[in-house]
Design an enzyme around this catalytic site. Sequence first.
Site, PDB file in Angstrom:
ATOM      1  N   MET A  29       0.782  -1.184   0.064  1.00  0.00           N
ATOM      2  CA  MET A  29       0.158   0.069   0.022  1.00  0.00           C
ATOM      3  C   MET A  29       0.790   1.283  -0.168  1.00  0.00           C
ATOM      4  O   MET A  29       0.136   2.508  -0.046  1.00  0.00           O
ATOM      5  CB  MET A  29      -0.952   0.107   1.234  1.00  0.00           C
ATOM      6  N   ASP A 143       2.570  -9.695  10.629  1.00  0.00           N
ATOM      7  CA  ASP A 143       3.389  -9.902   9.417  1.00  0.00           C
ATOM      8  C   ASP A 143       4.788  -9.827   9.764  1.00  0.00           C
ATOM      9  O   ASP A 143       5.622  -9.157   9.111  1.00  0.00           O
ATOM     10  CB  ASP A 143       3.133  -8.690   8.288  1.00  0.00           C
TER      11      ASP A 143
END
Length: 513
Positions: A29, A143
């Site tokens: 992103m 993550d």
Amino acid sequence: MAEQRAGGVRPGDRIGPYTVLTELAGGGMGRVYVARSPGGRTVAVKTLLGAADGGTIAPEDRRRFAREAALAQRVHGPFTAGIVGADADAEVPWMATEYIPAPSLHELVAGQGPLPPESLAWIAAGTAEALTDIHAAGLVHRDVKPSNILLPEEGPRVIDFGISQAADLTRTGNALGTIPFAAPEQARGEPTTPASDVFSLGATFFFLLTGRSPYRGMGHGTAMEQLVRAAEADLDLRGLPADAAGLVLPCLAVAPADRPAPGALLDLVEPVLAARPQAHGAADWLPDDWSRAIERHRVRRTQEAGAAGRRYATDAGTARAPRPAPNRTRRLPRPAPARARRLTPVTTTLAVALAAGAAATVYALLPDDPGLSPVRQDLRLALVEETAAGECTDAMAPPTFYDEKTKTCFRVSTRDAERMSVKQLRKAESVLDPSTGSPMVDVTFQDADGTRFTALTELASKREAPRNQIAILLGDRLISAPSVSAPIPGNEIQISGGFTRSEADALAVELGG
């Protein structure tokens, strides 16, 4: 909030109070830039991808970015990247963190090979403490993976809270993380917990020691097939060194309740650290090639930022702001104290191509010879196994190298017959191309090296593209990957690539000239 338009970001532009120097990374992103504060501090500034490209910003993307910034500002600790500031409502939403000029664990394994098990405790201690701080702030990272852990000399830093969430949320079916390192429950879309981060950390440890994900067949088959393997906890733990099993295997327990807390991991490695009280940083704990790669990366990134700062941020000061001291007492381990560094000559990434008809680099491990020039960085050559558009990701098995010029990731062979290395050259000097007057580097190898290189080019010439390419690697950089259509004889090569004279001189120095 209606969609907003943001102009493209270029070196010299301002993002908030920061002057952009260069782009550091992009993907997902956002884009990340190296920037300079008005007082001269170098920082990393993340922006929304659409904003950085001059595109529109959807309200939901802006809200997600604001949430990431708010969550990241809750985390404080010596093994995470500190947040300097953020503004999600700006025309170009931004979040600034301290700049860490260090390679990621993924880059180090890709470039230097797996980590010896005796070096794992130091990295495990820092990353486990980072998770302790993240979880103490009420967050789940979601993550944790090799490319999200940087490794400077002082100790590992866990970065990127892009898909983090508050630990008390029970959302399902979102933010799978990166499949090769995601916990099974995360791959199934079930709620993620601090135990999910511990599994991902264990998978990262496994990757450090073996060069691959602990899941069977990661990097092969469709994304859905790989996701199913992770969801079913289809583990393949062959190759894990026995003396690291006591630390790694508990983290990879299928049931979240069976995994240790990060604090328990600290307890496991504390005796190892206590047995070496004088060992603090990378140079003390890691293999020499890892330590050298970390230093090369630091010098290169620092020089690049300094050069860009002189060009684009001449109004900024040059002093570096000190990092605030942590406000909590910690058990272990402290980051290594700053130590004097020996600067080695490095160049910025150069678009290097082989001159027509020339051979490239060639290597063999050679005995010391006072009549030869020692190469000042690891010089290697290997056949290319596969390529993929875009930056290298954890989905492609190492060793991988990214070519900035072509925006391509290359995976190279690890078979002995398909790779070579060299420690010494007969000659490496900067010269002018007699036909064009352009600077280039003239390299002469020993006779045995020429024979090895010819044999390697013969192997390449018999393979289909892109496997007929030979990757030329200098340190942790891909210099070039020329295609080979026929065996190339000879000991002398010319490396050219639109160099300035100073760039050609610097490359010759790196090659031992």
